[in-house]
Design an enzyme around this catalytic site. Structure first.
Site, PDB file in Angstrom:
ATOM      1  CE  LYS A   1     -33.101  -2.941   9.411  1.00  0.00           C
ATOM      2  NZ  LYS A   1     -33.635  -3.833   8.139  1.00  0.00           N
TER       3      LYS A   1
ATOM      4  CB  THR B   1     -44.416  -5.740  13.999  1.00  0.00           C
ATOM      5  OG1 THR B   1     -43.433  -6.046  13.047  1.00  0.00           O
ATOM      6  CG2 THR B   1     -45.246  -4.787  13.358  1.00  0.00           C
TER       7      THR B   1
ATOM      8  CE  LYS C   1     -41.698  -2.064   3.138  1.00  0.00           C
ATOM      9  NZ  LYS C   1     -42.020  -2.183   4.485  1.00  0.00           N
TER      10      LYS C   1
HETATM   11  N1  GLU Z   1     -41.038  -4.609   7.269  1.00  0.00           N
HETATM   12  C1  GLU Z   1     -40.984  -3.939   8.405  1.00  0.00           C
HETATM   13  C2  GLU Z   1     -41.587  -2.603   8.413  1.00  0.00           C
HETATM   14  O1  GLU Z   1     -42.179  -2.205   7.523  1.00  0.00           O
HETATM   15  C3  GLU Z   1     -39.703  -4.109   9.294  1.00  0.00           C
HETATM   16  C4  GLU Z   1     -38.622  -3.388   8.394  1.00  0.00           C
HETATM   17  C5  GLU Z   1     -37.170  -3.710   9.078  1.00  0.00           C
HETATM   18  O2  GLU Z   1     -37.117  -4.461  10.061  1.00  0.00           O
HETATM   19  O3  GLU Z   1     -36.201  -3.185   8.483  1.00  0.00           O
HETATM   20  O4  GLU Z   1     -41.548  -1.656   9.285  1.00  0.00           O
END
Ligand code: GLU
Length: 406
Positions: free
Chosen positions: A66, A186, A102
């Protein structure tokens, strides 16, 4: 040190402190799989380009990979790898059943129109489609990507597999199966964590001033939330530079200004400052919410914040982290502070999998509960093992990943 080495730096000592099986550490040292793809893009003027994208699948010990997808010119294997590794730790700290991954495409997003960016994400989705899936690897937004692009990602994936599968990606618009509250998650999560840490440290509310580096989704929303809760935001910045107003910036007016002018620069009544001056501005809470490696050995000594809340991923280098600890400045680490985003991604995925739509209040209640527990675990571990918050968050994550691997 590379970014990956930076992200890894604290791990050996902590692994020893928590009695982690050396084999678990050896397994965590390398990604399980890496997708390195090239795909074509047709520009608006009809010219063609070949773009490069990555998807790093670091650990699936606790569940499917994820993590977000970023558009940035400095995207490379080191950056995406470090971020994928941090995602594995983050999902473990916040206690959601995912591993870490990622992705990224190496482009300068501002040089591409909205329509071109949509074709970029579609091309990228098709290029990695056979390596992802709702129980395999679930992307999401990150730096310079957004819900509209996640919808396009889901649509391209559906074309490849022949049917709709909204749970393959999170951070979509509400119309395409997104969750209430994902956009602000976030920052909202970061605020809940901050509140709990301030309470635990009995920090004086009079010192409630904040400085925010970065005015993208996370930084802007954080500034709005802090402002709404009576914090005085004395300085902010975006990729073009910073601004400062000692008496506190009018954040709603600044948000409207940025919407029309594309930047915070030139906001009436504020003085222009550099990124270095921004970081050195005295405040209660400094919130790095831009890119990695902003707080370094070069500027750590100048920092005059009482506390740092890392809304960005990896904003503090390993060396600077040690300096801040010596200076007595507590750092609430990225893998806890910004975990609200992936937490609500998990809720979105759960809703997609069972075909439900939860209310904003329900999502917020669940987010608060999850982060309360994660923060409590990190604070308790810091106390128990006499560690910094970052070390404690790593310790919590490593214990959980180790147990899952076993
Ligand atoms: N890009 C965000 C992070 O760095 C969210 C990742 C997600 O929701 O999977 O946590």
């Amino acid at each position: 040190m590379s970014f990956l080495q930076q992200a890894f730096a604290p791990i050996e000592a902590i692994a020893e402190r928590v009695g982690l099986d050396p084999f678990v550490l050896a397994r965590l040292r390398h990604p399980e799989r890496v997708l390195d793809v090239h795909f074509p893009l047709v520009r608006d003027d009809g010219t063609k380009e070949i773009l490069r994208g990555y998807r790093v699948q670091w650990s699936s010990a606790r569940g499917p990979y994820k993590g977000g997808i970023r558009f940035h010119p400095q995207v490379d294997m080191d950056e995406v790898g470090a971020l994928a590794f941090l995602m594995a730790l983050k999902c473990a700290v916040v206690g959601i059943p995912y591993g870490g991954g990622k992705g990224g495409v190496a482009i300068h997003p501002k040089q591409y129109s909205d329509a071109e960016q949509e074709r970029v994400i579609r091309g990228y989705a098709k290029a990695i489609a056979d390596g992802i899936g709702p129980t395999k690897d679930i992307p999401a937004p990150d730096v310079a990507t957004n819900p509209r692009l996640m919808d396009a990602f889901a649509s391209a994936y559906a074309e490849v597999i022949g049917h709709a599968e909204p749970a393959v990606v999170t951070g979509k618009t509400l119309a395409a199966g997104g969750s209430e509250g994902r956009g602000r998650a976030t920052a909202q999560g970061g605020f809940y964590v901050l509140q709990q840490v301030l309470e635990a440290r009995h920090m004086d509310p009079e010192s409630r001033t904040a400085v925010v580096q970065g005015f993208g989704n996370a930084g802007q929303t954080m500034a709005e939330i802090l402002f709404h809760h009576g914090f005085s935001i004395t300085a902010v910045s975006d990729s073009k530079g910073g601004i400062r107003h000692q008496a506190g910036l009018d954040i709603p007016a600044l948000v409207a200004y940025k919407e029309t002018h594309g930047s915070v620069i030139g906001f009436p009544g504020a003085e222009p400052i550099s990124q270095e001056e921004l970081l050195a501005t005295p405040c209660g809470v400094l919130v790095p919410a831009a890119l990695e490696r902003q707080i370094t050995v070069e500027n750590a000594e100048q920092i005059r914040a009482q506390m740092i809340l890392e809304l960005a991923n990896g904003p503090t280098t390993a060396e600077a982290d040690v300096m801040l600890a010596k200076q007595g400045i507590p750092v609430i680490p990225d893998i806890l502070a910004n975990s609200g985003g992936v937490a609500v991604s998990f809720f979105e995925w759960e809703q997609n999998r069972v075909g439900e739509h939860w209310t904003a209040a329900e999502v917020d209640g669940r987010l608060h509960a999850l982060l309360k527990e994660a923060t409590r675990d990190v604070l308790a571990t810091a106390e128990e093992l006499g560690m910094t918050y970052r070390e404690a968050a790593y310790a919590v994550a490593l214990r959980r990943i180790g147990q899952a691997m076993k």
